[in-house]
Design a protein around this motif. Structure first.
Motif, PDB file in Angstrom:
ATOM      1  N   ALA A 148      -9.352  -8.327  -3.886  1.00 13.26           N
ATOM      2  CA  ALA A 148      -8.287  -9.423  -3.631  1.00 13.26           C
ATOM      3  C   ALA A 148      -7.131  -9.249  -4.198  1.00 13.26           C
ATOM      4  N   VAL A 149      -6.030  -9.058  -3.303  1.00 15.22           N
ATOM      5  CA  VAL A 149      -4.702  -8.686  -4.028  1.00 15.22           C
ATOM      6  C   VAL A 149      -3.746  -9.390  -3.598  1.00 15.22           C
ATOM      7  N   LYS A 150      -4.200 -10.815  -3.320  1.00 17.26           N
ATOM      8  CA  LYS A 150      -3.284 -11.939  -2.722  1.00 17.26           C
ATOM      9  C   LYS A 150      -2.520 -12.138  -4.170  1.00 17.26           C
ATOM     10  N   VAL A 189       1.656  -5.805  -6.289  1.00 22.34           N
ATOM     11  CA  VAL A 189       1.053  -4.894  -5.324  1.00 22.34           C
ATOM     12  C   VAL A 189       1.294  -3.500  -5.510  1.00 22.34           C
ATOM     13  N   ASP A 190       2.725  -3.149  -5.736  1.00 26.60           N
ATOM     14  CA  ASP A 190       3.110  -1.505  -5.802  1.00 26.60           C
ATOM     15  C   ASP A 190       2.555  -1.185  -6.899  1.00 26.60           C
ATOM     16  N   ALA A 191       2.360  -1.802  -8.056  1.00 26.00           N
ATOM     17  CA  ALA A 191       1.771  -1.088  -9.267  1.00 26.00           C
ATOM     18  C   ALA A 191       0.584  -1.270  -9.192  1.00 26.00           C
ATOM     19  N   CYS A 192      -0.232  -2.121  -8.552  1.00 30.46           N
ATOM     20  CA  CYS A 192      -1.810  -2.097  -8.538  1.00 30.46           C
ATOM     21  C   CYS A 192      -2.587  -1.385  -7.304  1.00 30.46           C
ATOM     22  N   HIS A 227     -10.990  -1.926   1.220  1.00 27.94           N
ATOM     23  CA  HIS A 227     -10.537  -3.268   2.083  1.00 27.94           C
ATOM     24  C   HIS A 227      -9.842  -4.100   1.092  1.00 27.94           C
ATOM     25  N   PHE A 228      -8.956  -4.824   1.543  1.00 28.25           N
ATOM     26  CA  PHE A 228      -8.188  -5.683   0.676  1.00 28.25           C
ATOM     27  C   PHE A 228      -8.025  -7.106   1.215  1.00 28.25           C
ATOM     28  N   LEU A 229      -7.699  -8.176   0.611  1.00 25.76           N
ATOM     29  CA  LEU A 229      -7.820  -9.423   0.918  1.00 25.76           C
ATOM     30  C   LEU A 229      -6.516 -10.073   0.508  1.00 25.76           C
ATOM     31  N   VAL A 230      -5.668 -10.717   1.369  1.00 22.43           N
ATOM     32  CA  VAL A 230      -4.361 -11.497   0.950  1.00 22.43           C
ATOM     33  C   VAL A 230      -4.847 -12.858   1.362  1.00 22.43           C
ATOM     34  N   ALA A 231      -3.836 -13.712   1.096  1.00 22.34           N
ATOM     35  CA  ALA A 231      -3.868 -15.032   1.649  1.00 22.34           C
ATOM     36  C   ALA A 231      -3.077 -15.392   2.694  1.00 22.34           C
ATOM     37  N   PRO A 260     -14.258  -8.967  -5.496  1.00 23.43           N
ATOM     38  CA  PRO A 260     -13.490  -9.319  -6.645  1.00 23.43           C
ATOM     39  C   PRO A 260     -12.071  -9.420  -6.622  1.00 23.43           C
ATOM     40  N   GLY A 261     -11.421 -10.225  -7.604  1.00 25.24           N
ATOM     41  CA  GLY A 261      -9.909 -10.556  -7.627  1.00 25.24           C
ATOM     42  C   GLY A 261      -9.817 -10.448  -9.317  1.00 25.24           C
TER      43      GLY A 261
END
Ligand SMILES: *Cc1c(COP(=O)(O)O)cnc(C)c1O
Length: 365
Positions: A36-38, A46-49, A60-64, A207-208
């Motif tokens: 979870a990268v929302k 985002v750019d750092a992580c 696989h990544f999740l945003v809101a 997980p987030g």
């Protein structure tokens, strides 16, 4: 640590972030670990992580929101980004079409909207008890659901951070529904859900919080490394006479003549005023208590035990998420997402990150 301008900086420990992702993978060995990268990776950036999550193995990544796709897509193929709020209107469908990011369909209306626009791979959220987003269980047999090309069938736990009978109820309701909807993979667990055990893991866990240093359940204590440290320069040393007040409303009155330090870090950087009472910064292994109210752009610390601290020196604050939540009454999610946008995010590796105990933990991982 070299000073890069007189402003605060958020240091992101790339090793700790990757270690937390691997901890989730070890705890859910049969499942893929989506991230979870929302909310800009819960405020850490985002750019750092994201590049470090990719290096650790995340696919696989999740945003809101659809607005968040572009930032994440600078680091990963858009087809690997799922958008949790789904296509709420035609403009969202247009972004989905343009970017190739995958909608999470949350209602029959969203399913219609997606199918009418031409469909394509999507995820489907079924609500099994949180009553937030998702189809009701009695809606999953609607014909439009049969027209969806469902990659991940998901549901979301309402109480995973508690020992609640609702967890098992949601788990059994969701697994009973799996055969009713054609899909490739199934997903139920957030960070806390990972700690609930194998029956919650299914094919994909999401997980987030734990990736970013949050500890939502006791089973995760000692296994999650702190990720962020705030670093800010001392902009002034000053002598305060006994009885003088420090900061707005003079809530701290000097008990004796003493030296204080004004640090370029304030509530606009996410150090909300509620941190003030219990907080401390670190300088060269020493703890410097905050005194008085935290202002928008600065705060004061007691320099009694740091006679060698000079203007321009960096002070650090280990961002221990559970401890900060405990001390401030904020939720662990809020401790992260209220971090100020104006601080540059800088990635560091391992223990170079902090002077405090959190750095020592991170180095052990
Ligand atoms: C935010 C979110 C997650 C991640 O939850 P954490 O508690 O931060 O691990 C997973 N799934 C959904 C649907 C979410 O909204």
């Amino acid at each position: 640590m070299p000073l890069e301008g007189g402003h605060p900086t958020l240091l992101i420990d790339a090793q700790a972030l990757a270690a937390n992702w691997r901890t989730m993978a070890r705890m859910a060995p049969s499942a893929e670990v989506a991230a979870a990268v929302k909310a800009d990776c819960y405020g850490l950036g985002v750019d750092a992580c994201v590049p470090h999550l990719v290096a650790a193995g995340a696919r696989h990544f999740l945003v809101a929101h659809w607005l968040e796709v572009e930032d994440v897509a600078r680091h990963v193929p858009p087809a690997r980004i799922s958008v949790l709020h789904g296509p709420v209107c035609a403009a969202d469908v247009a972004i989905a079409r343009r970017t190739g990011a995958r909608p999470v369909i949350n209602s029959l209306a969203q399913a219609q909207r997606w199918v009418q626009a031409g469909g394509g791979p999507c995820d489907l959220m079924i609500d099994t008890g949180i009553n937030r987003l998702g189809l009701r269980p009695d809606e999953v047999r609607d014909p439009v659901v049969g027209q969806l090309d469902i990659e991940v069938l998901m549901s979301h736990l309402a109480c995973a951070d508690e020992d609640s009978p609702r967890n098992a109820q949601q788990q059994s309701l969701f697994t009973a529904l799996l055969s009713a909807v054609a899909h490739r993979r199934a997903s139920l667990a957030n960070s806390a859900g990972v700690a609930l055990g194998a029956s919650y893991h299914l094919d994909v866990v999401r997980p987030g919080l734990a990736l970013y240093g949050g500890v939502p359940r006791r089973e995760l204590a000692g296994r999650i490394a702190p990720v962020a440290t705030l670093a800010a320069p001392l902009v002034q040393r000053r002598r305060v006479r006994q009885g003088e007040g420090v900061g707005y409303n003079g809530t701290f009155a000097a008990p004796r003549d003493m030296d204080i330090g004004i640090v370029s870090l304030g509530y606009a950087d996410g150090l909300l005023r509620v941190w003030g009472g219990s907080g401390a910064l670190h300088f060269d292994g020493r703890e410097l208590a905050m005194v008085g109210r935290i202002s928008m752009d600065m705060l004061a610390v007691d320099l009694t035990c740091a006679p060698d601290a000079r203007e321009g020196d960096l002070l650090t604050l280990a961002h221990d998420v559970p401890a900060a939540a405990h001390a401030t009454g904020l939720s662990q999610y809020e401790v992260l997402t209220t971090l100020g946008r104006r601080m540059p995010r800088r990635t560091v590796r391992g223990s170079g990150c902090t002077a405090g105990p959190a750095g020592a933990n991170a180095a052990q991982q």
